[in-house]
Design a protein around this motif. Structure first.
Motif, mmCIF file in Angstrom:
data_model
loop_
_atom_site.group_PDB
_atom_site.id
_atom_site.type_symbol
_atom_site.label_atom_id
_atom_site.label_comp_id
_atom_site.label_asym_id
_atom_site.label_seq_id
_atom_site.Cartn_x
_atom_site.Cartn_y
_atom_site.Cartn_z
ATOM 1 N N GLU A 181 0.822 -1.215 0.000
ATOM 2 C CA GLU A 181 0.000 0.000 0.000
ATOM 3 C C GLU A 181 0.859 1.270 0.000
ATOM 4 O O GLU A 181 0.382 2.347 -0.355
ATOM 5 C CB GLU A 181 -0.960 0.004 1.193
ATOM 6 C CG GLU A 181 -0.286 0.104 2.539
ATOM 7 C CD GLU A 181 -1.283 -0.049 3.692
ATOM 8 O OE1 GLU A 181 -1.930 -1.107 3.765
ATOM 9 O OE2 GLU A 181 -1.397 0.877 4.501
ATOM 10 N N VAL A 190 0.822 3.599 -2.809
ATOM 11 C CA VAL A 190 -0.267 4.571 -2.951
ATOM 12 C C VAL A 190 -0.193 5.610 -1.832
ATOM 13 O O VAL A 190 -0.274 6.813 -2.079
ATOM 14 C CB VAL A 190 -1.639 3.859 -2.896
ATOM 15 C CG1 VAL A 190 -2.782 4.862 -2.929
ATOM 16 C CG2 VAL A 190 -1.767 2.864 -4.037
ATOM 17 N N LEU A 249 -2.921 -3.994 -6.390
ATOM 18 C CA LEU A 249 -1.802 -3.087 -6.097
ATOM 19 C C LEU A 249 -0.491 -3.546 -6.728
ATOM 20 O O LEU A 249 0.367 -2.736 -7.052
ATOM 21 C CB LEU A 249 -1.576 -3.073 -4.577
ATOM 22 C CG LEU A 249 -2.285 -2.022 -3.736
ATOM 23 C CD1 LEU A 249 -2.025 -2.311 -2.267
ATOM 24 C CD2 LEU A 249 -1.788 -0.643 -4.096
ATOM 25 N N MET A 266 -7.902 0.853 -9.934
ATOM 26 C CA MET A 266 -8.024 0.020 -8.725
ATOM 27 C C MET A 266 -9.444 0.134 -8.163
ATOM 28 O O MET A 266 -10.014 1.225 -8.111
ATOM 29 C CB MET A 266 -7.003 0.547 -7.700
ATOM 30 C CG MET A 266 -6.943 -0.228 -6.430
ATOM 31 S SD MET A 266 -5.599 0.370 -5.372
ATOM 32 C CE MET A 266 -6.012 2.070 -5.152
ATOM 33 N N LEU A 268 -3.663 3.429 -10.834
ATOM 34 C CA LEU A 268 -2.275 3.166 -10.490
ATOM 35 C C LEU A 268 -1.498 3.315 -11.794
ATOM 36 O O LEU A 268 -2.001 2.905 -12.848
ATOM 37 C CB LEU A 268 -2.118 1.733 -9.964
ATOM 38 C CG LEU A 268 -2.989 1.352 -8.760
ATOM 39 C CD1 LEU A 268 -3.037 -0.164 -8.586
ATOM 40 C CD2 LEU A 268 -2.451 2.009 -7.508
ATOM 41 N N ALA A 292 -8.890 -1.892 -0.844
ATOM 42 C CA ALA A 292 -8.803 -0.425 -0.776
ATOM 43 C C ALA A 292 -10.181 0.121 -0.416
ATOM 44 O O ALA A 292 -11.195 -0.396 -0.884
ATOM 45 C CB ALA A 292 -8.354 0.126 -2.123
ATOM 46 N N PHE A 295 -6.344 1.126 3.287
ATOM 47 C CA PHE A 295 -6.438 -0.304 2.996
ATOM 48 C C PHE A 295 -6.789 -1.069 4.269
ATOM 49 O O PHE A 295 -6.333 -0.712 5.357
ATOM 50 C CB PHE A 295 -5.097 -0.803 2.421
ATOM 51 C CG PHE A 295 -4.809 -0.180 1.093
ATOM 52 C CD1 PHE A 295 -5.180 -0.814 -0.080
ATOM 53 C CD2 PHE A 295 -4.220 1.079 1.010
ATOM 54 C CE1 PHE A 295 -4.948 -0.219 -1.311
ATOM 55 C CE2 PHE A 295 -3.991 1.681 -0.221
ATOM 56 C CZ PHE A 295 -4.351 1.026 -1.385
#
Ligand SMILES: Cc1cc2nc3c(=O)[nH]c(=O)nc-3n(C[C@H](O)[C@H](O)[C@H](O)COP(=O)(O)O)c2cc1C
Length: 470
Positions: free
Chosen positions: A87, A90, A133, A177, A188, A373, A383
């Motif tokens: 994660e 992000v 991810l 995502m 992403l 997510a 997340f």
């Protein structure tokens, strides 16, 4: 087979065996949890990983080694340093985003590069659509190492073909995502030119969809480029598709019926090769699959028990003995996997299938692969995982009811493959998955009284089905 059961050694052994036997056999590495395995190997001073990282990228490979490589005498009680959570790509700051992205790309490169080293047999990589991810870095790293096939299941992977096409042209790719509770687009993105010299193209691997039913195969192939299908039935090891009827038996296992059965004639109409999976690892069933029009079969469980598999040796030994004694039960849990899909669990004392072990494990979420997510109240996304500590999950807007019986597969499957995390309370317990049909193992074990057999012996035995029927 994740996490780390079909690691590079097994996939390479399978591809090599195919070459020796003159058969078209694909060795597949699991694309799940690769950064965990790479950092563990480096901390154990693994020189194969070092060689592969040197081949990956002179600067980034060195950076990763500087951070994780431990050479010289090993301390068995040392707690391994963990990689950043996915994660971070992000939510992390700029440095952590780049660190995790580079490690993820490198880890997929290493796995495929080692699996392909020294032979020209084909190698594939498997990813689960649920773990969105990781798609971009894993696919890029695998393509940089020349992966031949990408096999994707556990969801509807309609965005994968475009990613493969863009990376093949050395152009940035993006992936939308899924974010629970959000209607916005969350893209992403990854530009391969950080890793691949400008102007250099990459080979586009073939894309195989893993599905349980012809309906998904038809739907996907009408919208995107699919090169073939793996049709996996509900007895296969790992995750399975939910039963259409949603009914559960008294012991909690899903009940599959006629509506769950694929219509192979519809697949044949699509004029693409397909392989059958789930109890097809026998000579008879291989011959049957070919007769029904399949290009071949996909086999997992019996390879998980062979010499080269990544399952921890003592676990493998115990499984072999229990199967030999006809004392192994495998149950489909409709609720244990945080992914929401049914999951096959070997009922084995000392593992998380044992209620005492399950209850005494302290919930932690330190790996973060099988996460969902979600839109945070106010700004931004975060997340969560129903197997994480219950109060954390509830604080993140999840319901306590959803956490009941959930198993941390990141830790449990990693532990089964020798990548278990050492907590302050001791090693993380394992969870083991196998398909329902392990009868074939007994036949191999009779041929090999010591109980061990190689991937090549598995393949030779399965292929004999065709020569037996002509
Ligand atoms: C230990 C184990 C782990 C597995 N992990 C995955 C996985 O990560 N992704 C996947 O698509 N299939 C996974 N599978 C399913 C296999 O790829 C294969 O389709 C299945 O094992 C075939 O049926 P069989 O178990 O009867 O041989 C796994 C199977 C086993 C036994």
């Amino acid at each position: 087979m994740g996490v780390g059961v079909s690691h590079w050694r097994l996939a390479r052994a399978v591809a090599l065996a195919g070459q020796r036997l003159g058969a078209r056999v694909l060795g597949v590495v699991s694309g799940t949890g690769l950064p965990i395995m790479l950092v563990n190997r480096l901390q154990a001073g693994d020189q194969d990983a070092v060689r592969a990282l040197e081949a990956f990228h002179p600067v980034i490979g060195r950076e990763i080694m500087d951070e994780y490589l431990v050479e010289g005498p090993q301390d068995a009680n040392r707690r391994c340093k963990l990689p950043p959570k996915p994660e971070f790509m992000v939510t992390g700051n700029k440095r952590n985003k780049a660190r995790m992205m580079r490690l993820a790309v490198a880890s997929a490169f290493v796995e495929v590069w080692l699996a392909k080293e020294g032979h020209s047999g084909p190698i594939g990589i498997n990813v689960l659509e649920k773990i969105q991810l990781m798609h971009l870095p894993v696919l890029l790293g695998a393509m940089m190492a020349g992966v031949d096939h990408v096999l994707v299941g556990a969801g509807i992977p309609h965005q994968i073909p475009a990613v493969l096409a863009n990376f093949a042209k050395n152009e940035p790719a993006s992936y939308r995502m899924d974010v629970s509770g959000s209607t916005e687009k969350h893209q992403l993105t990854l530009d391969p030119r950080e890793f691949v010299a400008d102007g250099k193209s990459l080979k586009r691997p073939k894309f195989l969809l893993i599905a349980s039913h012809h309906a998904l195969a038809m739907r996907l192939s009408s919208t995107v480029e699919v090169d073939g299908f793996v049709i996996e039935g509900p007895s296969a090891g790992g995750h399975n598709a939910p039963a259409r009827g949603k009914q559960l038996a008294e012991d909690g296992q899903p009940i599959y019926g006629d509506r769950d059965k694929p219509d192979l004639s519809k697949l044949i109409d699509l004029a693409k090769p397909f392989w059958l999976a789930g109890s097809y690892g026998t000579p008879e069933r291989y011959a049957e699959a070919r007769e029904m029009g399949a290009a071949g079969v996909q086999v997992g469980s019996v390879f998980a028990l062979c010499d080269e598999s990544g399952l921890r040796e003592e676990l493998k030994q115990e499984l072999r003995e229990r199967i030999g004694a006809e004392a192994l039960e495998i149950k489909t849990s409709a609720t244990a996997s945080p992914s929401g899909f049914p999951f096959q669990i070997v009922q084995l004392p000392g593992t998380l299938s044992d209620p005492c072990v399950y209850e005494s494990r302290e919930r932690i979420c330190n790996m973060g692969y099988l996460v969902e997510a979600y839109q945070k109240q106010g700004e931004g996304i975060s997340f969560r995982c129903p197997a994480e500590p219950v109060d954390e999950f509830v604080r993140k807007g999840g319901s306590a009811a959803e956490t009941a019986g959930k198993i941390c597969l990141c830790n449990g499957l990693g532990a089964a493959a020798g990548h278990g995390y050492m907590t302050k309370r001791g090693p993380e317990p394992s969870i083991v998955t196998l398909g329902k049909d392990i009868g074939f193992y007994g036949r191999l074990a009779k041929l090999h009284p010591a109980g061990n057999f190689s991937a090549e012996e598995v393949i030779r035995t399965i292929l004999s089905g065709l020569s037996a029927t002509g």
